[in-house]
Design an enzyme around this catalytic site. Structure first.
Site, mmCIF file in Angstrom:
data_model
loop_
_atom_site.group_PDB
_atom_site.id
_atom_site.type_symbol
_atom_site.label_atom_id
_atom_site.label_comp_id
_atom_site.label_asym_id
_atom_site.label_seq_id
_atom_site.Cartn_x
_atom_site.Cartn_y
_atom_site.Cartn_z
ATOM 1 N N GLU A 33 0.817 -1.215 0.000
ATOM 2 C CA GLU A 33 0.000 0.000 0.000
ATOM 3 C C GLU A 33 0.855 1.272 0.000
ATOM 4 O O GLU A 33 0.339 2.361 0.215
ATOM 5 C CB GLU A 33 -0.921 0.021 1.224
ATOM 6 N N TYR A 55 -16.719 16.081 18.782
ATOM 7 C CA TYR A 55 -15.397 15.641 18.352
ATOM 8 C C TYR A 55 -15.442 14.935 17.009
ATOM 9 O O TYR A 55 -14.464 14.978 16.244
ATOM 10 C CB TYR A 55 -14.744 14.764 19.429
#
Length: 220
Positions: free
Chosen positions: A83, A130
């Site tokens: 990746e 948040y």
């Protein structure tokens, strides 16, 4: 034949410290259950080089000497995660970033398997302050096979202005100015996904538009 190492002493010191930090981060993520099996990969940018977990490794067992450095200065050095193009795409989109974390954490991956919300972003309702402040809007990157140039290209197309992404049917990837900050983002995303799934189908009350606008970071 070995390639001559032209890095400075400061770069060597920074790289050694980065290796310690990566292994510590990997152990933390594995202990938290965010990288099942041999999934997940972590990288840190040190100068012109990227240090990354090696291909085929598990975060619970990676060691400092087996981390891959690219470009490499030695033959036979460990190969980086497949990746790495995904990580490179995140760094290119976020020049300030010094760390990228890609996981297959269960709740975030589950949300990545859902269709996007009405706004076209990942199905992560604005349930908590948040969730909005830390994550902003989270693009759902169209599916492409792991490790492919198609996936890296899709990430590159979505990443500008968005350090937190969900890869469809795959998992989360985040970029941040430090490794600790990247871990915080990954954990915040996992928590937001968990809360959303726990309340899925219930009469949950999301934050209203005014609250979301007041909490949303500039440009996000």
């Amino acid at each position: 034949m070995r390639t001559v190492n032209l890095v400075s002493p400061d770069d060597v010191t920074d790289e050694a410290e980065a290796r310690v930090a990566i292994v510590r981060a990997c152990r933390h993520l594995a202990a938290a259950g965010l990288s099942p099996g041999s999934s997940g990969n972590v990288s840190v940018r040190v100068g012109a080089r990227i240090l990354a977990t090696p291909t085929g490794s598990s975060l619970r067992s990676v060691t400092e000497d087996r981390l891959a450095a690219t470009p490499s200065h030695a033959e036979g050095s460990p190969r980086p995660t497949k990746e790495l193009p995904l990580h490179a795409a995140m760094y290119a989109a976020h020049p300030e970033a010094r760390a990228v974390v890609h996981l297959h954490s269960p709740h975030a991956t589950a949300v990545a398997c859902l269709p996007p919300g009405e706004d076209g972003f990942a199905a992560l309702p604005a349930l908590t302050p948040y969730r909005v402040m830390r994550l902003g809007s989270v693009p759902l990157v169209p599916y492409a096979a792991p490790g492919t140039s198609a996936l890296a290209s899709a990430v590159a197309a979505a990443a500008a202005g968005h350090p937190v992404l969900l890869l469809a049917n795959h998992g989360p990837v985040v970029a941040a100015a430090s490794l600790d900050a990247a871990i915080d983002l990954a954990e915040e995303l996992e928590t937001a996904a968990q809360v959303g799934l726990l309340l899925h189908g219930s009469p949950a009350v999301p934050l209203d538009a005014a609250a979301v606008a007041a909490l949303t970071p500039p440009g996000r």
